[in-house]
Scaffold this motif. Structure first.
Motif, short mmCIF file in Angstrom:
data_model
loop_
_atom_site.label_atom_id
_atom_site.label_comp_id
_atom_site.label_asym_id
_atom_site.label_seq_id
_atom_site.Cartn_x
_atom_site.Cartn_y
_atom_site.Cartn_z
N MET A 193 -11.53 7.42 4.12
CA MET A 193 -12.84 6.91 3.73
C MET A 193 -13.11 5.62 4.48
N GLY A 194 -14.36 5.39 4.82
CA GLY A 194 -14.74 4.16 5.49
C GLY A 194 -14.52 2.97 4.58
N CYS A 195 -13.96 1.89 5.12
CA CYS A 195 -13.58 0.75 4.29
C CYS A 195 -14.03 -0.58 4.90
N PRO A 196 -15.17 -1.11 4.46
CA PRO A 196 -15.39 -2.53 4.67
C PRO A 196 -14.33 -3.30 3.87
N ALA A 197 -14.22 -4.59 4.11
CA ALA A 197 -13.12 -5.35 3.51
C ALA A 197 -13.09 -5.22 1.99
N TRP A 198 -14.26 -5.33 1.35
CA TRP A 198 -14.29 -5.30 -0.11
C TRP A 198 -13.83 -3.97 -0.68
N MET A 199 -13.94 -2.90 0.14
CA MET A 199 -13.53 -1.58 -0.36
C MET A 199 -12.03 -1.50 -0.60
N LEU A 200 -11.25 -2.35 0.10
CA LEU A 200 -9.81 -2.33 -0.12
C LEU A 200 -9.48 -2.71 -1.56
N GLY A 201 -10.24 -3.67 -2.11
CA GLY A 201 -10.04 -4.02 -3.51
C GLY A 201 -10.45 -2.91 -4.45
N VAL A 202 -11.48 -2.17 -4.08
CA VAL A 202 -11.90 -1.01 -4.88
C VAL A 202 -10.79 0.05 -4.87
N VAL A 203 -10.26 0.33 -3.69
CA VAL A 203 -9.23 1.37 -3.55
C VAL A 203 -7.97 0.99 -4.32
N SER A 204 -7.48 -0.23 -4.11
CA SER A 204 -6.24 -0.63 -4.78
C SER A 204 -6.43 -0.66 -6.29
N GLY A 205 -7.61 -1.09 -6.75
CA GLY A 205 -7.87 -1.11 -8.18
C GLY A 205 -7.91 0.27 -8.79
N ALA A 206 -8.54 1.22 -8.08
CA ALA A 206 -8.65 2.59 -8.58
C ALA A 206 -7.34 3.36 -8.44
N GLY B 171 -4.15 2.21 -8.33
CA GLY B 171 -3.07 1.75 -9.20
C GLY B 171 -1.79 1.49 -8.43
N GLU B 172 -0.91 0.73 -9.06
CA GLU B 172 0.33 0.30 -8.41
C GLU B 172 1.23 1.47 -8.00
N GLU B 173 1.10 2.61 -8.69
CA GLU B 173 1.95 3.75 -8.34
C GLU B 173 1.64 4.30 -6.94
N ASN B 174 0.48 3.93 -6.39
CA ASN B 174 0.11 4.39 -5.05
C ASN B 174 0.24 3.30 -4.00
N LYS B 175 0.85 2.21 -4.34
CA LYS B 175 1.07 1.12 -3.39
C LYS B 175 1.90 1.63 -2.21
N GLY B 176 1.41 1.36 -0.99
CA GLY B 176 2.11 1.80 0.21
C GLY B 176 1.68 3.15 0.72
N LYS B 177 0.92 3.92 -0.08
CA LYS B 177 0.46 5.23 0.38
C LYS B 177 -0.82 5.13 1.20
N ASN C 261 -1.77 -7.33 3.60
CA ASN C 261 -2.08 -6.72 2.31
C ASN C 261 -0.92 -5.79 1.91
N PRO C 262 -0.14 -6.17 0.90
CA PRO C 262 1.03 -5.36 0.53
C PRO C 262 0.68 -3.98 0.02
N PHE C 263 -0.49 -3.81 -0.60
CA PHE C 263 -0.87 -2.49 -1.10
C PHE C 263 -1.07 -1.51 0.04
N PHE C 264 -1.61 -2.03 1.16
CA PHE C 264 -1.91 -1.18 2.31
C PHE C 264 -0.82 -1.32 3.39
N ASN C 265 0.43 -1.13 2.97
CA ASN C 265 1.55 -1.12 3.92
C ASN C 265 1.66 -2.41 4.71
N ASP C 266 1.33 -3.53 4.06
CA ASP C 266 1.37 -4.83 4.73
C ASP C 266 0.48 -4.88 5.97
N ALA C 267 -0.64 -4.19 5.90
CA ALA C 267 -1.60 -4.23 7.01
C ALA C 267 -2.08 -5.67 7.21
N PRO C 268 -2.15 -6.15 8.45
CA PRO C 268 -2.61 -7.51 8.72
C PRO C 268 -4.13 -7.61 8.58
#
Length: 450
Positions: A294-307, A309-315, A385-392
Motif C-alpha cells: 500500500m502507498g505510504c506517506p509518512a503518517w501512514m506508517l503510524g496508521v499501519v503499526s497501530g492497526a 499491532g506488536e505481533e506484526n512488528k518486523g513483517k 523505525n523498529p516496527f518497519f525492520n529498522d527502516a531509516p
C-alpha cells in the motif's frame, strides 16, 4: 497527517456538516489544579486546561509523549488531548464545522487536514489570529508553501503546520518471501521503477496466491489513487480538482484522468483486496496480512503499526514508490476564536508545532516534520523505525520531501474528494461497471462542487 483523506472513509462534507449528529464535546476549557508555572511559559492568570482535538488512525498525530512532557513542565496550563476519530472527511470535519458555526463545543486547539484548509481559510471569522501572540515569528521554520497555507482570506496567520506526507510503498516482507519475491527494501524498490513494472510484480504475486482467501497485492483503490494523484498533479500545474482560481477542472485535468485510469487497470487485473481505506475491514486486513502493498506517506506508517499491532512488528517494511516522489497529506493546528484561553492555547500550539513537538511526533507516530529545524535534527534525520525492520525513515522521508511541490487544494476539495472516491470504491467492488465508472466519477465530482 492522515489521513487521509487523511484518514477516513469519505462522504459528502457539505451534507454531513448539516446533518451529522452532535457528539459530546470535551469543551473549550476546564479548570486545573492551581500550581506554579514552570518551563518558561508565561503564567496563566488562573490555572486552565487546554483541550486539543485531532483525528487519525493508528497512532494518529503522535502527541502522547509531547503532551506528557508539556504537562510535567507546566502544571498551571494542562493539556487534555483527545483523538476523536480515524475518519476525517465524514466524521471529524462535519462535527468541527457544526461547532465552529455554533460558536461553542470546539477544542481550544483543533487539527485540520490539508484537504480542508481551503474551506477553513475561507472562514476567518472562526479563528484566532496567531500573530497576536507572536507566532508570526515562526515563518522561517517552515517551507514557504506550508507557511502560506496557514494564511486565511483576511491575510491573518490562523494555523501552523504539523507533518508533511512524502511517499513510500509499504510492503509485507513475509508475503513477498512466500510469493518468491525479494524482501530487502533496496531490491524491492528496484522491482518497480514505474507503475507498469509495479503491475507486473503484482501479477507475479497474484499468480503465487491464486486462492479466493489468499492475500491480494494491493489494499484497494483509494490509497493507490491518492499516491498517483500526488505524483501527477505537479506535472499538471500542481492542481487537482480545482485550478488556482477555484474553478472545477476535474474532467479536464490530465492528473485526475491518469490517476483514475491507473486505478481502474489495477482493479480490472484483480490485484486489489477491494477494501475501502480506514474502515474496520481494512484495519483487520492490515493486521491479518490480507494484502501485500500500500502507498505510504509518512503518517501512514503510524496508521499501519497501530492497526497491525506488536505481533506484526518486523513483517512490514518500506521501499521506494513507483513513479517517483509525491506528497499526500499533512495537517495543521489552529485556535478557534471561541476558545476562552487563546493566549495559553497559542502557547501550546507553538510548542506542538515547534521543533521538539515535531520530533516527538515523528518518534511516536512517524509523522514527518514540516518544521525545517526538526527535519535537520539528527533525532529525525537518523531515526530508524523498529516496527518497519529498522527502516531509516528519517533518511527516506527526508529525501522524499526535499523537492516537493505542493498541490493546490480548493475550498471544496474535501467534498469533491469524498464523492469521487466513493465511485472508485463502487467500481472496485463491482457495483459500478468499469465502462460507466469515469462518467459516474465526473458526475459525482461536479455535483459535490455545486
Amino acid at each position: 497527517m492522515l489521513n487521509n483523506t487523511r484518514h477516513g472513509k469519505l462522504a459528502a462534507v457539505a451534507v454531513m456538516a448539516a446533518t451529522a449528529l452532535a457528539i459530546t464535546s470535551c469543551g473549550s476549557s476546564e479548570s486545573a489544579t492551581p500550581a506554579a508555572n514552570a518551563g518558561g511559559s508565561s503564567a496563566a492568570a488562573e490555572p486552565v486546561t487546554i483541550t486539543v482535538h485531532t483525528f487519525g488512525g493508528g497512532e494518529n498525530f503522535g502527541y502522547d509523549k509531547a503532551v506528557e512532557t508539556w504537562n510535567a513542565a507546566h502544571p498551571n496550563i494542562q493539556v487534555k488531548y483527545q483523538n476523536l476519530t480515524d475518519r476525517f472527511e465524514d466524521v471529524y470535519l462535519p462535527q468541527l464545522l457544526q461547532r465552529l458555526q455554533a460558536g461553542s463545543g470546539a477544542a481550544d486547539i483543533i487539527a485540520v487536514d490539508e484537504g480542508a484548509m481551503g474551506l477553513m481559510k475561507a472562514r476567518p471569522q472562526f479563528f484566532t489570529d496567531l500573530a497576536e501572540y507572536g507566532l508570526d515569528s515562526r515563518k522561517a521554520d517552515f517551507p514557504a508553501a506550508k507557511w502560506d497555507n496557514g494564511i486565511n482570506a483576511d491575510n491573518k496567520l490562523f494555523a501552523l503546520g504539523t507533518d508533511i506526507g512524502g511517499m513510500t510503498m509499504c510492503y509485507r516482507t513475509d508475503l513477498f518471501q512466500k510469493a518468491g519475491l525479494p524482501t530487502e527494501r533496496e531490491e524491492v524498490g528496484k522491482l518497480w521503477p514505474d507503475w507498469n513494472a509495479f503491475m507486473e510484480i503484482g501479477k507475479k504475486f497474484q499468480a503465487a496466491n491464486p486462492g479466493k482467501s489468499d492475500p491480494k497485492f494491493l489494499d484497494g483503490p483509494n490509497t493507490l489513487y491518492n499516491v498517483i494523484l500526488s505524483q501527477e498533479a505537479p506535472k499538471n500545474g500542481n492542481v487537482a480538482y480545482f485550478d488556482k482560481s477555484n474553478q472545477l477542472v476535474l474532467e479536464t485535468n490530465p492528473a485526475i484522468k491518469t490517476s483514475f485510469d491507473t486505478v481502474k487497470s489495477f482493479s480490472e487485473a484483480g490485484l486489489t483486496a477491494k477494501l475501502a481505506s480506514f474502515t474496520p475491514p481494512w484495519n483487520a486486513a492490515i493486521k491479518k496480512g490480507g494484502f501485500a502493498t500500500m502507498g505510504c506517506p509518512a503518517w501512514m506508517l503510524g496508521v499501519v503499526s497501530g492497526a497491525a499491532g506488536e505481533e506484526n512488528k518486523g513483517k512490514w517494511d518500506v521501499a521506494a514508490v513507483p513513479g517517483g516522489a509525491g506528497n499526500w497529506g499533512g495537517s495543521y493546528l489552529a485556535v478557534p476564536k471561541q476558545s476562552k484561553h487563546p493566549k495559553e492555547a497559542a502557547e501550546v500550539l507553538n510548542y506542538l508545532t515547534g521543533k521538539e513537538g515535531h520530533i516527538m511526533a515523528f518518534q511516536e507516530a512517524a509523522a514527518f516534520p514540516s518544521s525545517i529545524p526538526a527535519q535537520q535534527d539528527p533525532a529525525v534525520s537518523e531515526l530508524k523505525n523498529p516496527f518497519f525492520n529498522d527502516a531509516p525513515t528519517g533518511q527516506i522521508f527526508g529525501a522524499s520531501v526535499k523537492d516537493l511541490l505542493p498541490m493546490f487544494l480548493g475550498e471544496k476539495h474535501a467534498q469533491v474528494k469524498t464523492s469521487v472516491e466513493k465511485v472508485l470504491e463502487g467500481m472496485d467492488q463491482g457495483s459500478i461497471p468499469y465502462d460507466q465508472a469515469w462518467a459516474k466519477f465526473v458526475e459525482a465530482g461536479v455535483k459535490a462542487a455545486g
